[in-house]
Scaffold this active site. Structure first.
Site, PDB file in Angstrom:
ATOM      1  N   CYS A 144       0.827  -1.211   0.000  1.00 48.95           N
ATOM      2  CA  CYS A 144       0.000   0.000   0.000  1.00 48.95           C
ATOM      3  C   CYS A 144       0.866   1.268   0.000  1.00 48.95           C
ATOM      4  O   CYS A 144       1.454   1.571  -1.028  1.00 48.95           O
ATOM      5  CB  CYS A 144      -0.993  -0.056   1.150  1.00 48.95           C
ATOM      6  SG  CYS A 144      -2.547   0.711   0.679  1.00 48.95           S
ATOM      7  N   GLU A 161      -2.571  -8.986   3.893  1.00 51.70           N
ATOM      8  CA  GLU A 161      -2.622  -9.550   5.242  1.00 51.70           C
ATOM      9  C   GLU A 161      -4.011  -9.467   5.859  1.00 51.70           C
ATOM     10  O   GLU A 161      -4.248 -10.034   6.915  1.00 51.70           O
ATOM     11  CB  GLU A 161      -1.631  -8.792   6.137  1.00 51.70           C
ATOM     12  CG  GLU A 161      -2.122  -7.448   6.702  1.00 51.70           C
ATOM     13  CD  GLU A 161      -2.298  -6.333   5.674  1.00 51.70           C
ATOM     14  OE1 GLU A 161      -1.896  -6.530   4.510  1.00 51.70           O
ATOM     15  OE2 GLU A 161      -2.839  -5.269   6.018  1.00 51.70           O
ATOM     16  N   HIS A 189      -4.249  -4.951   0.590  1.00 50.68           N
ATOM     17  CA  HIS A 189      -3.718  -5.461   1.858  1.00 50.68           C
ATOM     18  C   HIS A 189      -3.757  -6.991   1.878  1.00 50.68           C
ATOM     19  O   HIS A 189      -4.776  -7.573   2.255  1.00 50.68           O
ATOM     20  CB  HIS A 189      -4.490  -4.868   3.034  1.00 50.68           C
ATOM     21  CG  HIS A 189      -4.083  -3.455   3.339  1.00 50.68           C
ATOM     22  ND1 HIS A 189      -3.554  -3.055   4.539  1.00 50.68           N
ATOM     23  CD2 HIS A 189      -4.079  -2.355   2.546  1.00 50.68           C
ATOM     24  CE1 HIS A 189      -3.271  -1.763   4.499  1.00 50.68           C
ATOM     25  NE2 HIS A 189      -3.578  -1.314   3.295  1.00 50.68           N
TER      26      HIS A 189
HETATM   27  N1  LIG Z   1      -3.235   1.641   3.381  1.00 52.50           N
HETATM   28  C1  LIG Z   1      -2.338   2.484   2.949  1.00 52.50           C
HETATM   29  O1  LIG Z   1      -1.135   2.281   3.050  1.00 52.50           O
HETATM   30  C2  LIG Z   1      -2.834   3.788   2.397  1.00 52.50           C
HETATM   31  C3  LIG Z   1      -1.789   4.514   1.607  1.00 52.50           C
HETATM   32  C4  LIG Z   1      -2.153   5.948   1.295  1.00 52.50           C
HETATM   33  N2  LIG Z   1      -2.139   6.737   2.501  1.00 52.50           N
HETATM   34  C5  LIG Z   1      -3.491   6.003   0.610  1.00 52.50           C
HETATM   35  O2  LIG Z   1      -4.485   6.293   1.217  1.00 52.50           O
HETATM   36  O3  LIG Z   1      -3.586   5.756  -0.570  1.00 52.50           O
END
Ligand SMILES: NC(=O)CC[C@H](N)C(=O)O
Ligand SMILES: C=C(O[C@@H]1C=C(C(=O)O)C=C[C@H]1O)C(=O)O
Length: 808
Positions: free
Chosen positions: A128, A222, A220
């Site tokens: 992410c 995980e 994600h």
């Molecule tokens: N879950 C995250 O790592 C979010 C990454 C970034 N802050 C976004 O909102 O796109």
């Protein structure tokens, strides 16, 4: 110093307990609320592929270091940076709030530095924010996604050649928590990264470096709701192992030595006597109510009543007080005041949780936990207020959000009683036990008489309605909610629990109000606390944290719908709630967050039930169950430290979102509301509820027979939120408590296209249609601005003067 760090990191990587070759992974934490889940995800793949069946998950745990860790950042800035990174077999960059180009979010943190200095051969996986950082460091552009995706599960469609997705089914479901995205434009095409996965809508979901073992996933892997995520970790670890030389690992003795530290000896004993048994037609809860009034209320300086409803969640009621060995603790801003029954006081500086641990340790009974069918065997009962967050793990010291605008009254941030005498009523067994703490040589003297039948106290039926005022009106709520949505769109947060409070002045004893509340809104974690200057009447349905032996359980709630007297409609409300994409997203984010928090102190933690409907007196709720087992050496206070404040009251990621909330709520402390309420037992066990659906009473100025009562209410905002519905939900929750005061907030009547809730940021027209308008400027913008320029708080406090919303 730098050299020391290299050494320390090696030791950390080596202090594992078996000789199995396993990849040494450095996981840099950008302070997301999901990093521990990423660590577990890596560890379980490592154990599966490279471990032996005897290995524990912890044997394979990556080394997790905060992206703002000073020693790590210094090392990565020094000339030994690449050499240091070369010590590892893999580098994982965690998710996190913010933008990868921002110095403090990513670019100039250990995460950005590591990416810049990583040797070519070091496998790197960005998750992410880490993925976005990888792209950004290669010159690609990261920009708003348009419509943020938070807590939703989407299909991932990948290039069959993609190395990271080998063995996964095409279109597998993965959880997304992001507002920003890597743009698929010339800058990306000019980089050595190629897009290897997309969503159905075409969003970039994964990247691979063409020449180096570097990967990024926008989703994600995980998360509890991502299927097959384990294979992604396995595929990544393959690259790491190709590097690993399989160095035999040496057992370090440090952990064993720490565990063998001597326990303090005490001369205390807990004496337990069965004092009552009752027939099935007698209501044990009412017996407890009578016992509380007869034995403790107004008879000991502090008294408490944990009003368990006899359900599996709350099988016992506890009534108790401060006898000869009891005392009170209040805490405010780093100072704990202890007050003994004889009025003597001492003030101790430091973290409350440490002070409580010391006091419990010093009284640990020599006769150990007694074989009784409940965990509370005397100890602390009280509340840990929301402001305690500044002394717990998810707080960044110096982040500037410790400038509370006003302290509404003399309410302590946290208040507890050390209860040395209590009666515990077990509702299923229909038996009650008296418990007493005695010192060596002392003769037990606590012989309570439990009387049932006939003497039950009932509050007067009719009471004239109390008028509550809300600290903000709906215009202001709408404004704050829109600002929250802006922060979500900017990628700073994924979910924000925005709250406010309702206030009134009442006469009559808080206990009488509580008697009404428990009838109006029966709830498993209901409680009444008489802590002298403050009384708390709670009808909370939510368990924050239970520690029983080494078992830990959290049951976060996200998702609220009204109940209806019409059974068909009631069932429909529940089923709509259960299927709502928006509420499931809200709930998933918090389920993953609690798992993360528990993994900080547990060997493992997992979601046992995701978003199940539970119906309470006035609302249906979506409840998730997360369970874990405490790691050796960790105790209930560590568990609180790792999970406080309750994630369902903050949103995610917790650390950054708390800072955002502090601004949005105009720096007004939440106090007891949003914190935790329950017990810390001398056995080491604990059971705490989230402080919601709760009335907090403090003395109204100098009038000792009148009280100021405050009721907090709020709800989670996500990218999918519709502001009018959120406002209605907030009122629904407040009504659960206000009803006990004969008061009900009516639904607003406004059209769906009410300009108050327009997305248009044109503030000029906002007040035009506001029937509650009293012509004052709205507070939030000025409050935020004054904080940013750190100017005097007087301007903000005058402009944040509440515009009242009346409750009748
Ligand atoms: N879950 C995250 O790592 C979010 C990454 C970034 N802050 C976004 O909102 O796109
Ligand atoms: C914020 C409150 O409740 C919290 C928010 C919920 C939600 O957003 O659905 C549900 C339960 C609580 O965790 C409250 O009751 O005031």
């Amino acid at each position: 110093m730098v050299a020391l760090w290299v050494h320390a990191a090696r030791v950390a990587a080596l202090s594992l307990y078996s000789a199995t070759p396993r990849p040494r992974i450095l996981l840099i934490d950008c302070h997301d609320s999901y990093t521990q889940n990423v660590a577990r995800w890596v560890a379980s793949a490592s154990r599966r592929v490279h471990g032996s069946p005897r290995d524990s998950l912890r044997d394979h745990w990556p080394t997790v270091i905060g992206h703002d860790d000073e020693a790590l950042t210094a090392t990565l800035r020094s000339e030994v940076s690449s050499e240091f990174l070369g010590e590892w077999d893999g580098l994982v960059l965690s998710p996190g709030p913010g933008h990868p180009g921002s110095a403090l979010d990513f670019a100039e943190t250990a995460a950005g530095l590591a990416l810049r200095n990583a040797p070519h051969s070091l496998p790197v996986l960005g998750v992410c924010l880490g993925h976005q950082g990888l792209a950004w460091s290669e010159g690609a552009c990261v920009a708003p996604l348009g419509v943020p995706r938070h807590g939703v599960v989407d299909g991932v469609f990948f290039d069959p050649e993609a190395r990271l997705f080998r063995g996964l089914p095409q279109g597998f479901g993965a959880t997304r928590y992001h507002s920003l995205t890597v743009l698929d434009d010339r800058r990306l095409w000019a980089s050595p990264l190629r897009v290897v996965a997309r969503s159905k809508a075409g969003d970039v979901l994964a990247l691979e470096h063409v020449g180096l073992p570097r990967f990024g996933v926008q989703f994600h892997p995980e998360s509890v709701a991502t299927r097959h995520g384990d294979l992604i970790a396995t595929n990544f670890l393959r690259y790491c192992c190709a590097r690993s030389v399989g160095m035999p690992v040496v057992l370090t003795a440090a952990a064993a030595a720490a565990a063998a530290a001597p326990k303090p000896r005490t001369s205390w004993r807990v004496v337990a006597t069965q004092v009552a048994a009752w027939a099935p037609d007698v209501d044990g809860r009412e017996l407890a109510a009578t016992a509380y009034r007869d034995i403790f209320y107004n008879q000991s300086r502090r008294s408490v009543w944990l009003d368990g409803d006899g359900s599996t969640a709350a099988p016992v009621s506890v009534v108790g007080g401060t006898g000869p060995h009891g005392f009170a603790v209040t805490h405010k801003r780093g100072l704990s005041t202890f007050e003994r029954p004889d009025g003597q006081r001492k003030v101790v500086e430091g973290r409350l949780l440490d002070a409580l641990r010391r006091e419990l340790e010093a009284r640990r009974p020599a006769n150990g936990p007694l074989p009784l069918p409940f965990d509370f065997q005397l100890g602390f009962v009280g509340y840990l207020g929301y402001e305690l967050r500044r002394e717990t793990r998810d707080y960044t010291p110096g982040s500037g959000d410790d400038d509370d605008d006003s302290t509404p009254d003399s309410t302590p941030d946290s208040a507890l009683a050390f209860v040395d005498r209590a009666v515990v009523f077990h509702h299923r067994l229909r038996r009650a036990w008296a418990l007493e703490l005695v010192a060596d040589g002392e003769v037990p003297s606590f012989e309570p008489r439990i009387s049932g039948g006939g003497t039950l106290w009932k509050p007067p039926e009719k009471t004239s309605a109390v008028e509550f005022e809300c600290a903000i009106d709906r215009t202001e709520y709408g404004r704050r909610a829109r600002l929250a949505l802006d922060r979500i769109a900017a990628g700073d947060t994924y979910e924000v629990c925005l709250t406010t409070s309702f206030q009134a002045t009442v006469g009559g004893a808080p206990l009488e109000w509580y008697e009404r509340l428990r009838r109006a809104n029966r709830a498993p974690h209901a409680a009444f606390l008489d802590l002298a200057d403050v009384s708390v009447a709670s009808s909370s349905p939510e368990r924050f944290l239970r520690v029983s032996g080494r078992d830990v359980e959290a049951k976060p709630i996200k998702g609220t719908a009204p109940r209806s007297a019409d059974p068909d409609r009631d069932e429909m409300e529940a089923s709509i709630l259960e299927r709502s994409v928006k509420t499931r997203a809200e709930n998933l984010m918090i389920a993953d967050l609690l798992t993360n928090d528990l993994l900080r102190v547990c060997d493992d933690a997992r979601v046992h039930k995701l978003a199940a409907v539970e119906s309470f007196a006035t609302v249906h709720q979506l409840v998730t169950t997360v369970r874990g087992r405490l790691r050796q050496g960790a105790d209930a206070l560590d568990a609180i430290d790792a999970t406080f404040p309750p994630g369902s009251m903050t949103g995610a990621p917790k650390r950054r979102t708390c800072e955002i909330i502090h601004d949005l709520e105009a720096r007004v402390p939440r106090g007891c509301y949003s914190g935790a309420l329950g017990f810390l037992s001398l056995t080491g066990d604990a059971d705490l509820a989230v402080v919601i659906r709760t009335a907090v009473f403090t003395h109204a100025s100098d009038h000792h027979d009148s009280w100021t009562v405050r009721v907090g209410a709020g709800g989670a905002l996500t990218a999918l939120s519709d502001i009018p519905s959120e406002w209605a939900e907030l009122k629904l929750k407040a009504n659960a408590v206000l009803a006990a005061f004969g008061s009900t907030l009516k639904p607003d009547s406004f059209a769906r296209d009410d300009p108050l809730f327009d997305d248009d940021d044109d503030d000029e027209d906002l007040d035009d249609d506001d029937d509650d308008d009293d012509g004052q400027p709205s507070s939030l913008l000025s409050a935020t601005t004054s904080r940013a320029s750190s100017s005097s708080s007087s301007s903000s406090s005058s402009s944040s003067a509440p515009r009242w919303l009346h409750s009748r």
